[in-house]
Design a protein around this motif. Sequence first.
Motif, PDB file in Angstrom:
ATOM      1  N   ASP A  91       0.716  -1.126  -0.159  1.00  0.00           N
ATOM      2  CA  ASP A  91       0.059  -0.101   0.099  1.00  0.00           C
ATOM      3  C   ASP A  91       0.768   1.284   0.106  1.00  0.00           C
ATOM      4  O   ASP A  91       0.386   2.168  -0.824  1.00  0.00           O
ATOM      5  CB  ASP A  91      -1.055   0.094   1.185  1.00  0.00           C
ATOM      6  CG  ASP A  91      -2.089   1.057   0.995  1.00  0.00           C
ATOM      7  OD1 ASP A  91      -3.044   0.984   0.036  1.00  0.00           O
ATOM      8  OD2 ASP A  91      -2.084   1.761   1.794  1.00  0.00           O
ATOM      9  N   PRO A  92       1.982   1.282   1.063  1.00  0.00           N
ATOM     10  CA  PRO A  92       2.647   2.756   0.719  1.00  0.00           C
ATOM     11  C   PRO A  92       3.212   2.723  -0.630  1.00  0.00           C
ATOM     12  O   PRO A  92       3.416   4.135  -1.272  1.00  0.00           O
ATOM     13  CB  PRO A  92       4.057   2.460   1.749  1.00  0.00           C
ATOM     14  CG  PRO A  92       3.268   1.361   2.703  1.00  0.00           C
ATOM     15  CD  PRO A  92       2.441   0.604   1.769  1.00  0.00           C
ATOM     16  N   TYR A  93       3.664   2.009  -1.488  1.00  0.00           N
ATOM     17  CA  TYR A  93       4.133   2.105  -2.493  1.00  0.00           C
ATOM     18  C   TYR A  93       3.159   2.576  -3.723  1.00  0.00           C
ATOM     19  O   TYR A  93       3.330   3.512  -4.331  1.00  0.00           O
ATOM     20  CB  TYR A  93       4.609   0.694  -3.439  1.00  0.00           C
ATOM     21  CG  TYR A  93       5.803   0.116  -2.805  1.00  0.00           C
ATOM     22  CD1 TYR A  93       7.358   0.371  -3.197  1.00  0.00           C
ATOM     23  CD2 TYR A  93       5.765  -0.692  -1.423  1.00  0.00           C
ATOM     24  CE1 TYR A  93       8.342  -0.019  -2.470  1.00  0.00           C
ATOM     25  CE2 TYR A  93       6.917  -1.239  -0.858  1.00  0.00           C
ATOM     26  CZ  TYR A  93       7.976  -0.995  -1.422  1.00  0.00           C
ATOM     27  OH  TYR A  93       9.163  -1.593  -0.688  1.00  0.00           O
ATOM     28  N   GLU A 141       0.477   4.068  -2.673  1.00  0.00           N
ATOM     29  CA  GLU A 141      -0.171   5.401  -2.401  1.00  0.00           C
ATOM     30  C   GLU A 141       0.792   6.512  -2.771  1.00  0.00           C
ATOM     31  O   GLU A 141       0.260   7.435  -3.276  1.00  0.00           O
ATOM     32  CB  GLU A 141      -0.324   5.478  -0.728  1.00  0.00           C
ATOM     33  CG  GLU A 141      -1.437   5.053  -0.281  1.00  0.00           C
ATOM     34  CD  GLU A 141      -2.538   5.885  -0.569  1.00  0.00           C
ATOM     35  OE1 GLU A 141      -3.606   5.408  -1.367  1.00  0.00           O
ATOM     36  OE2 GLU A 141      -2.921   7.114  -0.245  1.00  0.00           O
ATOM     37  N   ALA A 142       2.048   6.186  -2.680  1.00  0.00           N
ATOM     38  CA  ALA A 142       3.136   7.153  -3.425  1.00  0.00           C
ATOM     39  C   ALA A 142       2.850   7.486  -4.514  1.00  0.00           C
ATOM     40  O   ALA A 142       3.009   8.601  -5.342  1.00  0.00           O
ATOM     41  CB  ALA A 142       4.601   6.641  -2.981  1.00  0.00           C
ATOM     42  N   TRP A 143       2.614   6.220  -5.583  1.00  0.00           N
ATOM     43  CA  TRP A 143       2.446   6.557  -6.826  1.00  0.00           C
ATOM     44  C   TRP A 143       1.173   7.338  -7.369  1.00  0.00           C
ATOM     45  O   TRP A 143       0.855   8.193  -8.099  1.00  0.00           O
ATOM     46  CB  TRP A 143       2.394   5.131  -7.627  1.00  0.00           C
ATOM     47  CG  TRP A 143       2.055   5.019  -8.861  1.00  0.00           C
ATOM     48  CD1 TRP A 143       2.689   5.077 -10.083  1.00  0.00           C
ATOM     49  CD2 TRP A 143       0.578   4.942  -9.517  1.00  0.00           C
ATOM     50  NE1 TRP A 143       2.062   4.829 -11.191  1.00  0.00           N
ATOM     51  CE2 TRP A 143       0.660   4.975 -10.923  1.00  0.00           C
ATOM     52  CE3 TRP A 143      -0.725   4.709  -8.945  1.00  0.00           C
ATOM     53  CZ2 TRP A 143      -0.550   4.756 -11.863  1.00  0.00           C
ATOM     54  CZ3 TRP A 143      -1.764   4.605  -9.913  1.00  0.00           C
ATOM     55  CH2 TRP A 143      -1.700   4.708 -11.192  1.00  0.00           C
ATOM     56  N   ARG A 144      -0.018   6.930  -6.597  1.00  0.00           N
ATOM     57  CA  ARG A 144      -1.317   7.292  -6.788  1.00  0.00           C
ATOM     58  C   ARG A 144      -1.204   9.109  -6.477  1.00  0.00           C
ATOM     59  O   ARG A 144      -1.790   9.677  -7.437  1.00  0.00           O
ATOM     60  CB  ARG A 144      -2.178   6.825  -5.871  1.00  0.00           C
ATOM     61  CG  ARG A 144      -3.813   7.448  -5.936  1.00  0.00           C
ATOM     62  CD  ARG A 144      -4.624   6.888  -4.807  1.00  0.00           C
ATOM     63  NE  ARG A 144      -4.351   7.303  -3.433  1.00  0.00           N
ATOM     64  CZ  ARG A 144      -5.145   8.140  -3.021  1.00  0.00           C
ATOM     65  NH1 ARG A 144      -6.114   8.789  -3.708  1.00  0.00           N
ATOM     66  NH2 ARG A 144      -4.809   8.596  -1.789  1.00  0.00           N
ATOM     67  N   LYS A 145      -0.523   9.337  -5.576  1.00  0.00           N
ATOM     68  CA  LYS A 145      -0.511  10.921  -5.376  1.00  0.00           C
ATOM     69  C   LYS A 145       0.258  11.776  -6.321  1.00  0.00           C
ATOM     70  O   LYS A 145       0.131  12.942  -6.486  1.00  0.00           O
ATOM     71  CB  LYS A 145       0.304  11.233  -3.853  1.00  0.00           C
ATOM     72  CG  LYS A 145      -0.683  10.669  -2.821  1.00  0.00           C
ATOM     73  CD  LYS A 145       0.056  10.950  -1.351  1.00  0.00           C
ATOM     74  CE  LYS A 145      -0.708  10.290  -0.316  1.00  0.00           C
ATOM     75  NZ  LYS A 145       0.027  10.370   1.107  1.00  0.00           N
ATOM     76  N   LYS A 146       1.093  10.851  -7.512  1.00  0.00           N
ATOM     77  CA  LYS A 146       1.675  11.742  -8.326  1.00  0.00           C
ATOM     78  C   LYS A 146       0.945  11.586  -9.701  1.00  0.00           C
ATOM     79  O   LYS A 146       1.629  12.267 -10.684  1.00  0.00           O
ATOM     80  CB  LYS A 146       3.082  11.000  -8.366  1.00  0.00           C
ATOM     81  CG  LYS A 146       3.978  10.999  -7.502  1.00  0.00           C
ATOM     82  CD  LYS A 146       5.330  10.597  -7.648  1.00  0.00           C
ATOM     83  CE  LYS A 146       5.409   8.981  -7.806  1.00  0.00           C
ATOM     84  NZ  LYS A 146       6.858   8.686  -8.100  1.00  0.00           N
ATOM     85  N   LYS A 154      -5.525   3.951   5.598  1.00  0.00           N
ATOM     86  CA  LYS A 154      -4.385   3.244   6.141  1.00  0.00           C
ATOM     87  C   LYS A 154      -4.698   2.902   7.645  1.00  0.00           C
ATOM     88  O   LYS A 154      -4.169   1.897   7.994  1.00  0.00           O
ATOM     89  CB  LYS A 154      -3.478   4.485   6.245  1.00  0.00           C
ATOM     90  CG  LYS A 154      -2.116   4.219   6.768  1.00  0.00           C
ATOM     91  CD  LYS A 154      -0.952   5.305   6.910  1.00  0.00           C
ATOM     92  CE  LYS A 154       0.233   5.158   7.398  1.00  0.00           C
ATOM     93  NZ  LYS A 154       0.137   4.341   8.917  1.00  0.00           N
ATOM     94  N   GLU A 165       8.250  -3.022  -5.885  1.00  0.00           N
ATOM     95  CA  GLU A 165       8.874  -1.783  -6.493  1.00  0.00           C
ATOM     96  C   GLU A 165       8.622  -2.109  -8.099  1.00  0.00           C
ATOM     97  O   GLU A 165       8.437  -1.190  -9.036  1.00  0.00           O
ATOM     98  CB  GLU A 165      10.250  -1.712  -6.232  1.00  0.00           C
ATOM     99  CG  GLU A 165      10.526  -1.103  -5.032  1.00  0.00           C
ATOM    100  CD  GLU A 165      11.985  -0.947  -4.573  1.00  0.00           C
ATOM    101  OE1 GLU A 165      13.048  -1.160  -5.574  1.00  0.00           O
ATOM    102  OE2 GLU A 165      12.577  -0.547  -3.438  1.00  0.00           O
ATOM    103  N   ASP A 173       3.745   2.096 -14.235  1.00  0.00           N
ATOM    104  CA  ASP A 173       4.142   3.032 -14.938  1.00  0.00           C
ATOM    105  C   ASP A 173       4.359   3.076 -16.570  1.00  0.00           C
ATOM    106  O   ASP A 173       3.926   3.986 -17.370  1.00  0.00           O
ATOM    107  CB  ASP A 173       5.490   3.764 -14.216  1.00  0.00           C
ATOM    108  CG  ASP A 173       5.275   4.594 -13.186  1.00  0.00           C
ATOM    109  OD1 ASP A 173       4.016   5.139 -12.943  1.00  0.00           O
ATOM    110  OD2 ASP A 173       6.151   4.709 -12.145  1.00  0.00           O
TER     111      ASP A 173
END
Length: 208
Positions: free
Chosen positions: A57-59, A61-66, A105, A186, A193
């Motif tokens: 999920d953290p991976y 979430e970081a992707w989603r926000k970009k 979260k 990763e 992407d």
Amino acid sequence: MKAMLRILFAGWLLLVALPAFAKPYLELDPPKATEDPGRVEVIEFFWYGCPHCYRFDPYLEAWRKKQPADVVFKRQPAIFGPHWAPQARAYFTAEVLGVVDKIHKDFFDAMHRQKKRMAEEEELAEFFAAHGVDKDTFKNTFHSFMVDMKMRQAEAMAPEYGITGVPALVVNGKYLITGRTAGGFEDMIKVLDQLVAQERQKLATAKP
């Protein structure tokens, strides 16, 4: 619950140990329709009780926000058995109430850090109350027609997309990415992407 988690973990180890795929994704045949053909759709199939979904999920979430506005991201709870249903129903309740970002979260943390089952209605009502949702509002929504409908759709959706485990990503109804196909969290993001860029280019080319 512990037995279920041991099965998931053993399955994950088996999957990552298998030989690499020719491509880091699978092609869905036939492709699935998307809600907005003018944008790139990404769906994550997940379960709150899944430790791999929690770690992934953290991976994501970081992707989603970009992501820019031409990418539509959806979370889709998978329901592979009765143990998966209460958390899926809780997610859909949050979705109807518009509080997914507020609870998402913390819901994962409650299950994996605090070791809560998050399976009983009263326990879930208390969790939502701690996040600003009145208990009666939660319970009424938890048993609403809208949530019942989403549960029925969820039970059918994962098999339709060929999902056999979580986490899994589907890009534009065409490509399925898993830990097994990509090789790890990763790498799942890297493949995601690449496929999003590929689909974006196709959309740009198709425009008159």
